[in-house]
Structure formats: C-alpha cells, structure tokens
Design an enzyme around this catalytic site. Sequence first.
Site: not given
Ligand SMILES: Nc1ncnc2c1ncn2[C@@H]1O[C@H](COP(=O)(O)OP(=O)(O)OP(=O)(O)O)[C@@H](O)[C@H]1O
Ligand SMILES: Cc1ncc(CO)c(N)n1
Length: 270
Positions: A175, A206, A208-211
């Site tokens: 990502k 942002t 929880g975006t990854g989840c």
């Molecule tokens: N500012 C942004 N604008 C548009 N898309 C974004 C932005 N930030 C993240 N994304 C998208 O959101 C999705 C999740 O990516 P991100 O890198 O934020 O995950 P993460 O770091 O694992 O998140 P988490 O904090 O939940 O663990 C990807 O598709 C990424 O491209």
């Molecule tokens: C429980 C849990 N899983 C994943 C994340 C990642 O954002 C979080 N903040 N909390």
Amino acid sequence: MGVKSALTIAGTDPSGGAGIQADLKTFQEREVYGMSVITSVVAQNTLGVEQVEHLPISFIEKQFDSVWNDIKPNAVKTGMIATIDMMELIAEKLKGSNVPYIIDPVMVAKSGHSLMEEESRSVIRNMLIPLSTVVTPNVPEAEFLVGFSINTQEDAEKAAKVIVEQLGAGAVVVKGGHLEGDAKDVLYDGREFTYFTSERLNTHHTHGTGCTFSAVITAELAKGRSVKQAVKTGKAYITDAIRYSLELGNGNGPTNQWGYRLQGLPNQEG
Ligand SMILES: Nc1ncnc2c1ncn2[C@@H]1O[C@H](COP(=O)(O)OP(=O)(O)OP(=O)(O)O)[C@@H](O)[C@H]1O
Ligand SMILES: Cc1ncc(CO)c(N)n1
C-alpha cells in the site's frame, strides 16, 4: 447460492474505527455475513492506544472452533495478532484449509503504538505468509518483511516480488499510503503487477484505513471475486471512505463506511 460469510481474527477498537469493529462493519456493507474471533482487547480511540490485554490462547482457540465447526467461512482475515502463540495457533488451524486467507500484517498503530511483539514479526513472515491468498502490508510492514527500505515505486515492486516469490504469499498489495504523491497501491500476484491509484486526500482522518481495505478484499474473495477485482473494489471503497471521513473524535478520525454509496460503487459488480 446463499449468503457468503467471512471471519476476522483480530484485536478490538472500542471506538469503532479499526480492528474487529471496522472489519464487521465492512463485511456488512459488502453484503457478506460477518463473524469474529478476538485475539486482544484494546483500549483505544482516535487519539491512540491506552492498554492492550491479550486473551488466553486456549480461549482464542475455543472462539475459533466455535465459529469454524459451525459456520465455515468463505474467507478469513487476520489483523492484529500480537504473539507467537497466537500465530502458531492460527497457522495450525488454517493449514490445509482451502479457504481464502487475507493477512493484514498489523504491526504498529497509526498513533505509533506497537500492536505486535517484536519477536513475533519473523513468525508471521515464516509461518503465516506462506498460507496466505493475499497479504496487504503498508510500507513500513513491507520493509520489515523484506529487510530493505522502500522509498520509490521500484522499491515497492521489488518488495512485492520478494513477498510472493521468496516468502510464499499467494499475492501481495504493497500500500502506498505512506509514500509521497498519489496513493498508489501495487498488486503482484506472481505473474504481473497491477496498480491501483487515487489522488492523495488531504486529511488526518485515516484511523482504520488498512483494516477496512483488507476487510473489503476479504469480503470480495468470500463472494468468489478474483484477487484483482477484490483489490480494485477495496481501493474504490477505501478512497471514498477517506474522502467522506467522519468528523468524529478528537484525533485521527474514522473513515466513512457509507462513503462509497455516495459514489455509487456497485455492490454486486462482476
Ligand atoms: N491520504 C490518503 N489519500 C488516499 N488514499 C489513502 C490515503 N492514506 C491511505 N490511503 C489508502 O488507504 C489504504 C490503506 O493504506 P494505509 O497505508 O493507510 O494502511 P495502513 O497504514 O495499514 O493503515 P492502518 O493505520 O489502519 O494500519 C490504501 O489503499 C492507501 O493507498
Ligand atoms: C485492533 C487494531 N487493529 C489494527 C489497528 C491498525 O490501525 C488498530 N489501531 N487496532
């Protein structure tokens, strides 16, 4: 055909934006019956993590067996799995099952708090990634998995190849949320690269975006979509969830699980 179901194995977020809570909301939005096994209970909100309590391993196993032996899911995802014991349990349970398995290799929360013990990081790489259908690391997680730093798109592609060809993932999405410029995610399935790009949205909401992104992929795979189609839908869904993020909380607010409806992303495409 009947309803499809998906199982998330992860930690909790009582403020509802990440973890199990985000996964279940996402499954519901994607019209998949959602189920959960809780690994750790986390006191957290949009400002950060206060405290983490791991559930006893035998009790995590009981939860898993309760679900699996009754309603076998059409796809399973893991999020926060903090300890080696938890990883070994999950590996034992999922080995040999042909249920699609999505790993979101959650290591550190956005607020900087560790959600995975340092010693377990190599265990997720060696025991779980070889069982996966798709792994969805962000840049720091991918860097840890491959052992080199990722600053450019070429680095991300190189890392994606290593994660599939050397670590044994079925496919990987590196990502681009943590790189500069457009938010560009790279999918590698062992044959070709596919890119999913959106503009970078200027927001700090942002949490929880990854989840959420990996939960959409899980739901789509549960419905029998291809990996490429699942990631495409995941990207469209998360982009609108960030674009229309909710003004909730005092920190990095949650995304909007209804956001894609405003753009009319079809729910049963393909
Ligand atoms: N500012 C942004 N604008 C548009 N898309 C974004 C932005 N930030 C993240 N994304 C998208 O959101 C999705 C999740 O990516 P991100 O890198 O934020 O995950 P993460 O770091 O694992 O998140 P988490 O904090 O939940 O663990 C990807 O598709 C990424 O491209
Ligand atoms: C429980 C849990 N899983 C994943 C994340 C990642 O954002 C979080 N903040 N909390």
